[in-house]
Design an enzyme around this catalytic site. Structure first.
Site, PDB file in Angstrom:
ATOM      1  CG  ASP A 152      61.120 -21.753   1.224  1.00  0.00           C
ATOM      2  OD1 ASP A 152      60.815 -20.967   0.320  1.00  0.00           O
ATOM      3  OD2 ASP A 152      60.459 -21.856   2.287  1.00  0.00           O
TER       4      ASP A 152
HETATM    5  C1  GLC Z   1      57.211 -20.800   2.537  1.00  0.00           C
HETATM    6  C2  GLC Z   1      57.792 -19.688   1.698  1.00  0.00           C
HETATM    7  C3  GLC Z   1      58.811 -18.840   2.423  1.00  0.00           C
HETATM    8  C4  GLC Z   1      58.457 -18.770   3.893  1.00  0.00           C
HETATM    9  C5  GLC Z   1      58.646 -20.162   4.443  1.00  0.00           C
HETATM   10  C6  GLC Z   1      58.323 -20.223   5.944  1.00  0.00           C
HETATM   11  O1  GLC Z   1      57.058 -21.953   1.754  1.00  0.00           O
HETATM   12  O2  GLC Z   1      58.359 -20.039   0.448  1.00  0.00           O
HETATM   13  O3  GLC Z   1      58.819 -17.555   1.793  1.00  0.00           O
HETATM   14  O4  GLC Z   1      59.295 -17.844   4.559  1.00  0.00           O
HETATM   15  O5  GLC Z   1      57.850 -21.128   3.763  1.00  0.00           O
HETATM   16  O6  GLC Z   1      56.959 -20.004   6.147  1.00  0.00           O
END
Ligand code: GLC
Length: 750
Positions: free
Chosen positions: A266
């Site tokens: 993430d």
């Molecule tokens: C965010 C979220 C995730 C998302 C990613 C990209 O922090 O936790 O769900 O897809 O970053 O934006």
């Protein structure tokens, strides 16, 4: 390209080029590069030009023309001409925004979610995207957590049905290279929906059994449906952050679930191994993440800056890097990017598809099926249910959502409020050609928020609210005066969209004081109130609902929300949503869900102290999972089983007749719950194991049947395996999770 071609390409790359395929950077840097401002934000983040020229994927930008330009320039520079992967959060729609996933769960129509995903994929693919970070398959039972809005709810079975259908919607079933298809990414692996205290990013404490039995099925269902990628969660599980959790990623994800696709971190989650306290340096973080099998490093330079040294020092085998890079190249290959690096990016198609009439139609139809009628008492003026609204009634539509386009929810990254149909517009669209005694009047009544602190939004939106705050007294006086002169008040209240979503945990699940005051003051002059509730999570409603004749839960209904709600309010559509997440009486009850255990001292209504109960609140939810009303009524006949026992290979058919006993057509969600009465571990009092949404005309009766097979009875048992255990079972069938009629059968040991 065939496998040999990919291996040949892999082995032609330098270690640095391979490592940078694992780097994912924001599209922001490429946009800046276009304007030649290369030294700007990149240097702040420490991204070098070399890294940008050889990064494997880009996050967060879209647009056919823009992405083709970036891809063309990038491939000219890349040493092997390997195409970029463009990824983004298309969570519930690209430009045509569908209802938030928590609302989609309330439709109990996974097929609609598939259509929504297909529509999102078609728009996103035309805009040059190759992958979406969806479905979010996290099970949620704590409404304090703001990201419940992204989940389809509290039940493992329901979520599993939705996560699989969404994957099929995004990816299709004939190959990722097909037109209008994009790769799915199941997230957040795993258990992200159970943070301590409902506080985002917080520690997750789940037993292995609960993790595997309750939180794993929806991820597994999406992976079994062919999800191309998985995203790691931010949280720790058993003390180890997911991005460094070898047991979770190698033993469970790759081993037990057999996932062979790309595993992406993430945002920044590899670097966060340092504040988690597992690593002191970016190099240590990179090592831990590589050992866990993280293939893509989202938005940090842990990999690009430290893997080379780790390999040179023999601390990480180059084979480990090759494994991850090959998975990335295979994903690009499945998408057909080596042959067609622009894939479906097409400016003309983008213009035609985005927000097309057909797409809006799909969004409206889905929104209509997600709306949940929670209460519908008689209008004392007409002595008939206050909904659907009688054309004879003088109506005032008031509240901060009466004419508010910000109803797309917190994760509609590419959606735009200007494209949204507000409640006012929806009602005017519907009534435009009707002959009415009087047309509704509209007023804001109060600002949506009293306090703008910690609620993130664009400056222009903030300014709008500040202006309303300055006129608070006038707004309220106008609304009360209008209410006094009206027969019925439609009160459109709710959370601001940014009060749910990521980093939006709340401990008091209420409406703003200004909205509560508006309700109270209107109630003083007019009790014929219909509440239309916009929210991204279950709220505490007992006191609010006492002052409303009717309550329609609309969540964040998306681009076509206004049309959908108007159609339901005026009876063009009969509401058929059923709650996918329980509403508690109060925050102190949380976590609350229908799937409860007996405990050794079950509360069964008797007045005895030493039972599992509260001194000041019922045990059950205020509004239970599966609950929702209709403009018609349904009756259920007795449950009939075609046999009373079965072996492992047997099938028991449970049948029931359901009748529309009301005066209008309507859809009913017939739900089947099963209780395993005894096990080698405690088993819940009931679990959803089937549902059917049926459409019936007035007076129509239908025979509904469910097939019960041994696999349906399996759970993560005492020996840490998915097994069923012989013995007695109960099967409940009814309109929601509180249904009481049941029959029993036996699973034999053969
Ligand atoms: C965010 C979220 C995730 C998302 C990613 C990209 O922090 O936790 O769900 O897809 O970053 O934006």
């Amino acid at each position: 390209m065939d496998k040999n071609g990919l291996l040949k390409l892999l082995h032609s790359m330098t270690l640095e080029e391979k490592i940078n395929q694992m780097l994912q950077v924001s599209g922001f840097y490429f946009e800046y590069e276009e304007e030649g401002i290369l030294t700007g934000p990149m240097n702040q983040a420490g991204i070098t030009k070399r890294e940008l020229d050889t990064a494997g994927s880009v996050i967060g930008i879209a647009g056919a023309e823009k992405l083709k330009k970036i891809q063309r320039a990038y491939m000219e520079k890349h040493p092997q001409g390997i195409p970029l992967l463009f990824m983004a959060d298309v969570i519930y729609g690209f430009k045509t925004i569908f209802p938030i996933p928590l609302a989609q769960g309330c439709s109990f129509a996974p097929g609609l979610a598939r259509e929504g995903a297909e529509t999102a994929a078609a728009e996103a693919a035309a805009a040059g995207l190759h992958l979406t970070f969806s479905p979010m398959a996290d099970l949620v039972r704590d409404p304090r957590w703001g990201r419940v809005m992204e989940s389809t709810g509290e039940d493992a079975y329901l979520n599993s049905c939705f996560s699989a259908e969404m994957v099929k919607g995004y990816q299709g079933e004939e190959g990722l290279d097909k037109k209008g298809k994009i790769a799915a990414c199941v997230k957040h692996f795993a258990g992200y929906g159970a943070p301590l205290g409902g506080r985002d990013y917080n520690t997750v404490e789940l037993s292995k059994r609960t993790l595997m039995d309750q939180y794993m099925p929806a991820y597994a269902s999406a992976i079994n449906a062919g999800a191309a990628t998985v995203m790691a969660a931010f949280n720790t599980l058993d003390g180890v952050p997911a991005s460094a959790n070898k047991w979770l990623m190698r033993d469970i994800l790759r081993g037990e679930l057999g996932f062979e696709g790309v595993l992406i971190s993430d945002w920044n989650s590899i670097l966060e191994l340092i504040p988690h306290g597992l690593a002191e340096t970016k190099g240590e973080a990179a090592k831990l993440a590589m050992e866990a099998g993280m293939d893509i490093d989202m938005m940090t330079t842990c990999y690009s800056r430290h893997l080379q040294k780790l390999v040179d020092r023999g601390e990480i085998l180059e084979e480990l890097v090759d494994e991850g890079v090959l998975r990335i190249l295979e994903l690009k290959n499945k998408l057909g990017l080596f042959e067609h690096p622009f894939k479906d990016a097409d400016e003309a198609a983008e213009k035609v598809l985005v927000l097309s009439k057909a797409h809006r139609e799909k969004a409206r139809k889905m929104a209509e099926e997600t709306l949940v009628l929670l209460k519908n008492e008689n209008d004392t003026g007409t002595h008939a249910p206050i909904l659907p609204i009688s054309p004879s009634r003088k109506v005032a539509v008031m509240g901060p959502y009466a004419d508010n386009p910000h109803t797309l929810g917190a994760w509609a990254l590419f959606g735009e409020a200007r494209d949204t149909v507000t409640l006012k517009a929806g009602i005017q669209n519907l009534l435009r050609n009707e002959t009415m005694d009087s047309f509704p009047v509209f007023a804001a009544g109060c600002p949506i928020l009293d306090d703008l602190d910690k609620v993130e939004m664009p400056e222009a939106e903030k300014e709008e609210i500040l202006q309303q705050q300055k006129q608070r007294a006038a707004l309220l006086a106008e609304a009360v005066d209008l209410a006094r002169k009206s027969d019925v008040v439609v009160l459109a209240l709710g959370e601001h969209y940014a009060q749910s979503g990521e980093a939006a945990s709340r401990t008091v699940l209420n409406l703003s004081q200004g909205q509560q005051t508006l309700l109270d003051r209107i109630y003083e002059v007019n009790q014929e109130i219909i509440l239309v509730l916009y929210n991204g999570r279950p709220l505490i409603l007992p006191e609010i609902m006492k002052k409303c004749r009717a309550v329609l839960e609309v969540w964040m209904p998306g681009t076509e929300g206004g049309n959908a709600i108007a159609n339901v309010l005026y009876g063009k559509v009969n509401p058929s949503g059923r709650l996918s997440m329980s509403f508690p009486y109060r925050e102190g009850q949380i976590p609350v869900c229908y799937r409860q255990y007996s405990t050794g001292r079950p509360y069964q209504g008797e007045a005895y102290k030493y039972l599992s109960q509260y001194l000041d609140c019922p045990n059950e939810a205020f509004l239970p999972f599966g609950f929702g009303l209709s403009y018609t009524t349904f009756s259920y006949g007795p449950i009939r089983l075609n046999r009373r026992s079965m072996g492992k290979d047997g099938v028991i058919r449970a049948q029931i007749s359901v009748k529309n006993t009301g005066t209008c057509e309507g859809k009913e969600v017939v739900q089947m719950y099963i209780q395993d009465k005894k096990g080698t571990v405690a088993r819940p009092l009931r679990e959803l194991k089937g549902f059917q949404k049926i459409d019936m005309k007035p007076g129509e009766e239908q025979e509904i049947s469910f097939e019960i097979t041994e696999p349906l009875l399996r759970f993560y048992g005492a020996r840490e395996k998915w097994t069923s255990e012989p013995g007695m079972f109960r099967v409940y069938i009814g309109p929601d999770s509180t249904c009481t009629d049941f029959e029993e059968f036996e699973l034999l040991s053969n």
